[in-house]
Motif scaffolding. Structure first.
Motif, PDB file in Angstrom:
ATOM      1  N   GLY A   7       0.781  -1.243   0.000  1.00 30.84           N
ATOM      2  CA  GLY A   7       0.000   0.000   0.000  1.00 30.84           C
ATOM      3  C   GLY A   7       0.806   1.284   0.000  1.00 30.84           C
ATOM      4  N   LEU A   8       1.810   1.339   0.878  1.00 33.46           N
ATOM      5  CA  LEU A   8       2.558   2.579   1.019  1.00 33.46           C
ATOM      6  C   LEU A   8       3.303   2.942  -0.267  1.00 33.46           C
ATOM      7  CD1 LEU A   8       4.782   3.646   3.940  1.00 33.46           C
ATOM      8  CD2 LEU A   8       5.924   2.949   1.859  1.00 33.46           C
ATOM      9  N   GLY A   9       3.912   1.927  -0.898  1.00 33.37           N
ATOM     10  CA  GLY A   9       4.668   2.175  -2.123  1.00 33.37           C
ATOM     11  C   GLY A   9       3.762   2.471  -3.306  1.00 33.37           C
ATOM     12  N   ASN A  23       9.481  -6.298   3.838  1.00 31.27           N
ATOM     13  CA  ASN A  23       8.488  -6.281   4.909  1.00 31.27           C
ATOM     14  C   ASN A  23       7.459  -5.193   4.674  1.00 31.27           C
ATOM     15  OD1 ASN A  23      10.052  -8.212   6.305  1.00 31.27           O
ATOM     16  ND2 ASN A  23      11.389  -6.573   6.990  1.00 31.27           N
ATOM     17  N   ASP A  24       6.222  -5.552   4.882  1.00 30.52           N
ATOM     18  CA  ASP A  24       5.121  -4.604   4.827  1.00 30.52           C
ATOM     19  C   ASP A  24       4.610  -4.476   6.251  1.00 30.52           C
ATOM     20  OD1 ASP A  24       2.805  -3.502   2.779  1.00 30.52           O
ATOM     21  OD2 ASP A  24       1.957  -4.270   4.635  1.00 30.52           O
ATOM     22  N   ASN A  25       4.608  -3.255   6.767  1.00 30.42           N
ATOM     23  CA  ASN A  25       4.079  -3.060   8.108  1.00 30.42           C
ATOM     24  C   ASN A  25       4.853  -3.787   9.221  1.00 30.42           C
ATOM     25  OD1 ASN A  25       1.744  -1.323   8.656  1.00 30.42           O
ATOM     26  ND2 ASN A  25       0.806  -2.404   6.937  1.00 30.42           N
ATOM     27  N   ILE A  26       6.144  -4.041   8.964  1.00 32.16           N
ATOM     28  CA  ILE A  26       7.004  -4.617  10.010  1.00 32.16           C
ATOM     29  C   ILE A  26       8.353  -3.919   9.905  1.00 32.16           C
ATOM     30  CG2 ILE A  26       8.166  -6.691  10.912  1.00 32.16           C
ATOM     31  CD1 ILE A  26       6.111  -8.369   9.352  1.00 32.16           C
ATOM     32  N   ASN A  39       7.004  10.053   3.467  1.00 32.80           N
ATOM     33  CA  ASN A  39       6.096   8.920   3.369  1.00 32.80           C
ATOM     34  C   ASN A  39       6.416   7.947   4.506  1.00 32.80           C
ATOM     35  OD1 ASN A  39       3.918   7.679   2.112  1.00 32.80           O
ATOM     36  ND2 ASN A  39       5.181   6.539   0.660  1.00 32.80           N
ATOM     37  N   ASP A  40       5.706   8.092   5.592  1.00 36.64           N
ATOM     38  CA  ASP A  40       5.983   7.392   6.850  1.00 36.64           C
ATOM     39  C   ASP A  40       7.340   7.838   7.424  1.00 36.64           C
ATOM     40  OD1 ASP A  40       4.109   5.076   8.060  1.00 36.64           O
ATOM     41  OD2 ASP A  40       6.109   4.998   8.914  1.00 36.64           O
ATOM     42  N   THR A  41       7.857   7.091   8.416  1.00 38.11           N
ATOM     43  CA  THR A  41       9.085   7.552   9.085  1.00 38.11           C
ATOM     44  C   THR A  41      10.355   7.088   8.375  1.00 38.11           C
ATOM     45  OG1 THR A  41       9.029   5.629  10.551  1.00 38.11           O
ATOM     46  CG2 THR A  41       8.028   7.662  11.373  1.00 38.11           C
ATOM     47  N   ASN A  93       1.606   9.370   8.410  1.00 38.57           N
ATOM     48  CA  ASN A  93       1.697   8.092   9.113  1.00 38.57           C
ATOM     49  C   ASN A  93       0.815   7.065   8.382  1.00 38.57           C
ATOM     50  OD1 ASN A  93       0.277   6.138  11.023  1.00 38.57           O
ATOM     51  ND2 ASN A  93       2.032   6.764  12.244  1.00 38.57           N
ATOM     52  N   HIS A  94       1.328   5.839   8.219  1.00 37.21           N
ATOM     53  CA  HIS A  94       0.584   4.825   7.463  1.00 37.21           C
ATOM     54  C   HIS A  94       0.161   3.619   8.280  1.00 37.21           C
ATOM     55  CE1 HIS A  94       1.175   6.455   3.379  1.00 37.21           C
ATOM     56  NE2 HIS A  94       2.262   6.981   3.928  1.00 37.21           N
ATOM     57  N   THR A  95       0.423   3.625   9.566  1.00 41.81           N
ATOM     58  CA  THR A  95       0.061   2.430  10.315  1.00 41.81           C
ATOM     59  C   THR A  95       0.021   2.685  11.815  1.00 41.81           C
ATOM     60  OG1 THR A  95       0.602   0.108  10.696  1.00 41.81           O
ATOM     61  CG2 THR A  95       2.445   1.612  10.549  1.00 41.81           C
ATOM     62  N   THR A 113      -7.514  11.345   3.454  1.00 46.73           N
ATOM     63  CA  THR A 113      -7.915   9.999   3.033  1.00 46.73           C
ATOM     64  C   THR A 113      -7.248   9.663   1.696  1.00 46.73           C
ATOM     65  OG1 THR A 113      -9.990  10.166   4.222  1.00 46.73           O
ATOM     66  CG2 THR A 113      -9.887   8.542   2.442  1.00 46.73           C
ATOM     67  N   ASN A 114      -6.685   8.460   1.621  1.00 48.27           N
ATOM     68  CA  ASN A 114      -5.976   8.006   0.427  1.00 48.27           C
ATOM     69  C   ASN A 114      -6.864   8.029  -0.812  1.00 48.27           C
ATOM     70  OD1 ASN A 114      -3.934   5.385   2.018  1.00 48.27           O
ATOM     71  ND2 ASN A 114      -3.631   7.567   1.828  1.00 48.27           N
ATOM     72  N   GLY A 115      -6.210   7.979  -1.957  1.00 49.89           N
ATOM     73  CA  GLY A 115      -6.914   7.838  -3.225  1.00 49.89           C
ATOM     74  C   GLY A 115      -6.045   7.031  -4.179  1.00 49.89           C
ATOM     75  N   GLU A 175      -1.692 -11.286   9.414  1.00 46.50           N
ATOM     76  CA  GLU A 175      -2.748 -11.767  10.309  1.00 46.50           C
ATOM     77  C   GLU A 175      -3.841 -10.717  10.506  1.00 46.50           C
ATOM     78  OE1 GLU A 175       0.584 -13.020  12.867  1.00 46.50           O
ATOM     79  OE2 GLU A 175      -0.917 -14.340  13.801  1.00 46.50           O
ATOM     80  N   TYR A 176      -3.446  -9.426  10.526  1.00 45.40           N
ATOM     81  CA  TYR A 176      -4.481  -8.410  10.779  1.00 45.40           C
ATOM     82  C   TYR A 176      -5.434  -8.257   9.597  1.00 45.40           C
ATOM     83  CZ  TYR A 176      -2.680  -4.422   7.992  1.00 45.40           C
ATOM     84  OH  TYR A 176      -2.303  -3.587   6.975  1.00 45.40           O
ATOM     85  N   LYS A 177      -4.988  -8.664   8.415  1.00 46.84           N
ATOM     86  CA  LYS A 177      -5.852  -8.590   7.239  1.00 46.84           C
ATOM     87  C   LYS A 177      -6.802  -9.798   7.168  1.00 46.84           C
ATOM     88  CE  LYS A 177      -2.361  -5.968   4.610  1.00 46.84           C
ATOM     89  NZ  LYS A 177      -2.980  -4.680   4.239  1.00 46.84           N
ATOM     90  N   LYS A 185      -7.186  -1.682  12.572  1.00 43.49           N
ATOM     91  CA  LYS A 185      -5.849  -2.142  12.200  1.00 43.49           C
ATOM     92  C   LYS A 185      -5.413  -1.692  10.803  1.00 43.49           C
ATOM     93  CE  LYS A 185      -5.143  -4.598  15.938  1.00 43.49           C
ATOM     94  NZ  LYS A 185      -4.220  -4.075  16.956  1.00 43.49           N
ATOM     95  N   GLU A 186      -6.330  -1.607   9.864  1.00 44.74           N
ATOM     96  CA  GLU A 186      -5.955  -1.223   8.490  1.00 44.74           C
ATOM     97  C   GLU A 186      -6.059   0.289   8.397  1.00 44.74           C
ATOM     98  OE1 GLU A 186      -4.145  -1.979   5.871  1.00 44.74           O
ATOM     99  OE2 GLU A 186      -5.368  -3.680   5.231  1.00 44.74           O
ATOM    100  N   ALA A 187      -4.905   0.946   8.238  1.00 42.40           N
ATOM    101  CA  ALA A 187      -4.906   2.412   8.279  1.00 42.40           C
ATOM    102  C   ALA A 187      -5.914   2.975   7.282  1.00 42.40           C
ATOM    103  CB  ALA A 187      -3.503   2.937   8.000  1.00 42.40           C
ATOM    104  N   SER A 188      -5.838   2.519   6.038  1.00 41.50           N
ATOM    105  CA  SER A 188      -6.806   2.976   5.033  1.00 41.50           C
ATOM    106  C   SER A 188      -7.231   1.818   4.141  1.00 41.50           C
ATOM    107  CB  SER A 188      -6.174   4.081   4.162  1.00 41.50           C
ATOM    108  OG  SER A 188      -6.898   4.248   2.970  1.00 41.50           O
ATOM    109  N   GLY A 189      -6.217   1.218   3.471  1.00 43.02           N
ATOM    110  CA  GLY A 189      -6.508   0.305   2.380  1.00 43.02           C
ATOM    111  C   GLY A 189      -6.659   1.143   1.126  1.00 43.02           C
ATOM    112  N   THR A 190      -6.205   0.589   0.012  1.00 44.05           N
ATOM    113  CA  THR A 190      -6.405   1.257  -1.273  1.00 44.05           C
ATOM    114  C   THR A 190      -6.936   0.262  -2.307  1.00 44.05           C
ATOM    115  OG1 THR A 190      -4.016   0.951  -1.553  1.00 44.05           O
ATOM    116  CG2 THR A 190      -4.786   3.182  -1.060  1.00 44.05           C
TER     117      THR A 190
END
Ligand code: 7GP
Length: 839
Positions: free
Chosen positions: A135-137, A287-290, A335-337, A373-375, A480-482, A569-571, A668-673
């Motif tokens: 998502g972030l990329g 890693n995504d979200n880790i 784009n995030d930290t 922030n993305h998560t 909000t993302n687009g 797991e959160y998805k 848990k899901e910041a936005s989703g795209t």
């Protein structure tokens, strides 16, 4: 201002027709010319890849005039510019998108046909630069497309990883990873710019000295220096002349550095140094979200951030803008930290290299940066051990200590009676081993802080960043993302796009709100019929593809139920799997039961070190292996895991979906795209009240959205009460049956141990509360099955979903950023119409 030497003033660009012309004859001539002069091939020995390359160069030529004119205009006007700093850009293939944006897709298709070639086949040749995880990329890539389309001056800055996200294969149901060699057959879209290389210092120590004017100064004596070489890719907007730049840095050894070792005969040692330097841009962390906290990752961050900030300073010097105006010339979005070290690096450049005072440098820095922030996931929050920081970035650590001390003085004044605020808000975590907290650095150093969906921003304010919100409420805002409708509708779903344009004209592509006009066709039987037919044809094509590539027959009339995203797991891909097992159990109990035929499709990669995610992939495949060949099922259920999900493949998947799975644990899901991309292509969503799902439901109407599950507040409340998943297992007979069937070894050739780790976690911890949401999900899925039988109702719902997705264009998001705190307006690029006769 000096007057430029008149001999060096660039005359209007005049290049011959073959490099710019857009008519079919010219395109054909240019293509054959490139095949000959660039690929060095004649047709008898040319491969499909040669043809792809010849076409890519033909298209690139047509971008260059626009790209250079854009750069020239920005330079002349000294335009205010957004710099989008991101460790990831998940671009996807360029060729098709560039054809669309240039408005020559159909003509090129015809030109190729006249040469006996098939455009689709050539498009398939392109290896996408997979320089991101998820998502972030991908969001960064959508934003670059929108900024170009909206004529916003911008530069994307990132890393040119030699190896992008790994290629995923499935062997015996398990994910295996293979390295991604995206550069292997050449990459025609970039231009290296070695002349703009910059040095980046690493390691060593600092020294204090007094300069010739008696000022106290610090000098950083590095252990070594790495060079960053920029590689530029033009990114053309949709039907505009604006082509902005994506500038990715490749690490190279600073050649002259280790002459000592070389001269003393240690050639191997000198080469070793070179190798170590080049490692920095070797590979994307998968890693995504880790956050893994690896040294090389910190090196990647300082590397691209330092290169980018130095590049901005070079640009200002070139435009003769004094450095005091840095924040007027640039806004830098983090784009995030991952790029948050930029706060310290800009301070260092301004103070140490450009002699500014602390206050002046801090004034500029805190007017320049903004942080997205993305998560909320704690495992994704970046913290770096002090020892590591000191070893690699001794000067930055000093600066961070100073920033922190001044910041904590403010905290003390603000909260004189609350000493705990100091340790809570400090940039340095001192609760155990000492760490630098990158999110705190980003908050202190930025003028604006945003989350990526309304709920996410609220949760940030209440939770992780609560103290910062109290202290700086005005910095906080939601964006909000687009997603870009050019790639995810026009390019990926040309038939749907054509049907829409025939009804409401072409403006929706740039003004997605205009899709609203489709609402008046919702009762038009012709439109409904066409809408259904398009979806059916696309499903049939996907069925053919699956038959050919997986040897599994799927029914294009069945409900295509798709979950495509990173495995996490959160998805809750395993919640989806539990529904499949439940349906299967019902069929086994009563083979004649009425059920809506469904095809369950999954796609997505698991981080190579994330064992549970990999076990979830194995579980899905294991269930599929049994269900797909059980004669009792009579083809009413099919389950398939589609390997190596990518942007390219995603473009095939979204248009084929009936149902989009957006079933993360609320909060848990910041936005989703992906949720947006599915809905734009006429899929209905089954989802929780999480991330942007909430806003999608608000837009499309609650009657056109399949909602289930706990809210974020209910999740927290249930956890606080003491959640015991085992109670659900014992009291819910269908849930128990599903779990027991997996535990029994039924899907694992009798192996009862295989899935035990996964089931144990669910029964005794269930951090993501699958069991608490199980019944609601099952009921909602059953209801989806019923509604699908009512073809008219379903069609109506899908049309209304498409018609009401206007808000989720990345153009809207970018306009919001521009107006709210980027403070940037469009700079149109004029190109004098070229005519060959004029030469
Ligand atoms: C993702 C979020 O998980 C997703 O919900 C959001 O839509 C997307 O960013 C774009 O905003 N986060 C990541 O991909 C990620 O790695 C950790 O975040 C830094």
């Amino acid at each position: 201002q000096t007057v430029p030497d008149p001999r060096l003033v660039c005359p209007p660009v005049r290049v011959e027709d073959d490099r710019t012309g857009l008519n079919i004859e010219t395109l054909k001539r240019a293509f054959l010319d490139n095949l000959f002069y660039i690929q060095g091939k004649f047709p008898d020995i040319a491969t499909q890849n040669d043809y792809y390359m010849a076409l890519a160069y033909t298209v690139r030529d047509r971008l260059l005039k626009r790209w250079l004119k854009t750069a020239q205009t920005y330079t002349e006007q000294g335009s205010r510019t957004v710099c989008y700093l991101s460790a990831e850009f998940l671009l996807g293939p360029h060729l098709g998108k560039n054809l669309i944006n240039l408005g020559i897709y159909d003509d090129v298709q015809q030109a190729m046909e006249e040469l006996g070639l098939d455009l689709e086949t050539l498009l398939e040749q392109e290896e996408e630069p997979g320089l991101g995880n998820g998502g972030l990329g991908r969001l960064a890539a959508c934003y670059l497309d929108s900024m170009a389309t909206l004529e916003i001056p911008s530069i994307g800055y990132g890393i040119r990883y030699e190896y992008g996200i790994f290629e995923q294969d499935i062997r015996d149901g398990w994910q295996i990873e293979r390295s991604d060699k995206w550069l292997r057959s050449g990459y025609p879209w970039e231009v290296p710019r070695p002349e703009w290389s910059v040095p980046v210092k690493i390691g060593g120590h600092t020294e204090q000295y007094t300069d010739e004017r008696g000022r106290f100064r610090v000098r950083w004596v590095p252990h070594h220096v790495v060079m960053g070489v920029p590689h530029d890719t033009p990114l053309l907007g949709y039907q505009v002349n604006t082509a902005n730049t994506l500038r990715l840095w490749r690490a190279e050894a600073a050649e002259s550095f280790d002459f000592d070792a070389f001269n003393s005969g240690d050639y191997v040692g000198a080469v070793h140094e070179k190798m170590v330097s080049e490692n920095i841009s070797k590979v994307l962390y998968p890693n995504d979200n880790i956050s893994q906290g690896k040294e090389l990752r910190l090196l990647q961050q300082i590397f691209f951030v330092s290169c980018s900030l130095q590049d901005m300073i070079r640009i200002m010097e070139g435009q003769k803008i004094p450095l005091e105006k840095f924040h007027e010339k640039f806004v830098v979005q983090m784009n995030d930290t991952h790029p948050a070290i930029a706060v310290a690096e800009l301070m260092r450049l301004l103070i140490d290299d450009h002699c500014m005072t602390w206050d002046q440098a801090w004034g500029i820095t805190t007017r320049t940066f903004a942080y997205t922030n993305h998560t909320l996931l704690p495992e994704a929050l970046e913290r770096w051990p002090i020892a590591l920081f000191k070893k690699l970035l001794p000067r930055h650590l000093e600066l961070i200590y100073e920033i922190n001390q001044r910041f904590l003085d403010d905290v003390r004044i603000r909260y004189p009676e609350q000493p705990q605020m100091l340790s809570q808000m400090s940039i340095i975590d001192e609760s155990g081993e000492r760490y630098v907290r990158m999110a705190h650095l980003a908050c202190v150093g930025s003028m604006a802080i945003n989350g990526v969906a309304a709920l996410h921003t609220e949760l940030l304010k209440q939770g992780v960043l609560h103290d910062f919100y109290e202290m700086y409420p005005k910095k906080f805002n939601n964006k909000t993302n687009g997603v870009t409708p050019r790639r995810f509708m026009v390019l990926s779903n040309p038939r749907l796009s054509r049907a829409i344009t025939e009804r409401i004209g072409p403006n929706w592509v740039k003004h997605l709100d205009e899709l609203k006009k489709l609402e008046s066709y919702v009762d038009d039987p012709n439109f409904r019929q066409e809408f259904r037919q398009i979806k059916f044809d696309i499903k049939q094509e996907l069925a053919t593809y699956i038959q050919q590539n997986y040897g599994v027959a799927i029914n294009p009339n069945s409900l295509f139920d798709i979950q495509a995203k990173r495995i996490h797991e959160y998805k809750r891909q395993h919640l989806n799997a539990l529904y499949i097992v439940t349906l299967y159990n019902r069929i086994k109990a009563n083979p004649n039961i009425e059920i809506t035929p469904r095809t369950f499709l999954f796609g997505g990669k698991a981080a190579p070190g994330y064992y549970t995610a990999k076990l979830i992939i194995k579980l899905i495949n294991a269930i599929g292996d049994v269900v797909n060949r059980d004669p009792d099922v009579r083809d009413r259920l099919k389950v398939l895991f589609l390997k190596d999900y990518s942007v390219k493949f995603a473009q095939r998947i979204y248009p084929a979906a009936d149902l989009s799975e957006q079933i993360s644990t609320a909060g848990k899901e910041a936005s989703g795209t992906g949720n947006m991309k599915f809905a734009m292509n006429g899929a209905l969503t089954i989802g929780t009240l999480d991330g942007a799902n909430i806003e999608i439901r608000e837009e499309v109407g609650e009657e056109n959205f399949f909602l289930f599950g706990m809210t974020a507040d209910e999740v927290y409340a249930r956890k606080a009460q003491g959640y015991n998943p085992y109670d659900y297992y014992q009291s819910n007979s269908e849930l128990k049956l599903a779990i027991d069937r997996i535990a029994s070894g039924f899907f694992s050739h009798g192996d009862r141990k295989l899935f035990q780790p996964l089931l144990d976690t669910l029964m005794h911890r269930d951090d993501y509360m699958l069991f608490a949401d199980y019944q609601a999900y099952i009921d909602c899925q059953d209801y989806v099955g019923q509604v699908f039988q009512d073809v008219d109702r379903w069609t109506r719902m899908t049309i209304l979903n498409v018609a009401r997705m206007g808000k989720f264009s990345s153009d809207r998001a970018i306009r919001d950023y521009c107006e709210d705190f980027w403070k940037i307006s469009p700079v149109p690029i004029e190109i004098e119409e070229y005519s060959p006769e004029a030469i």
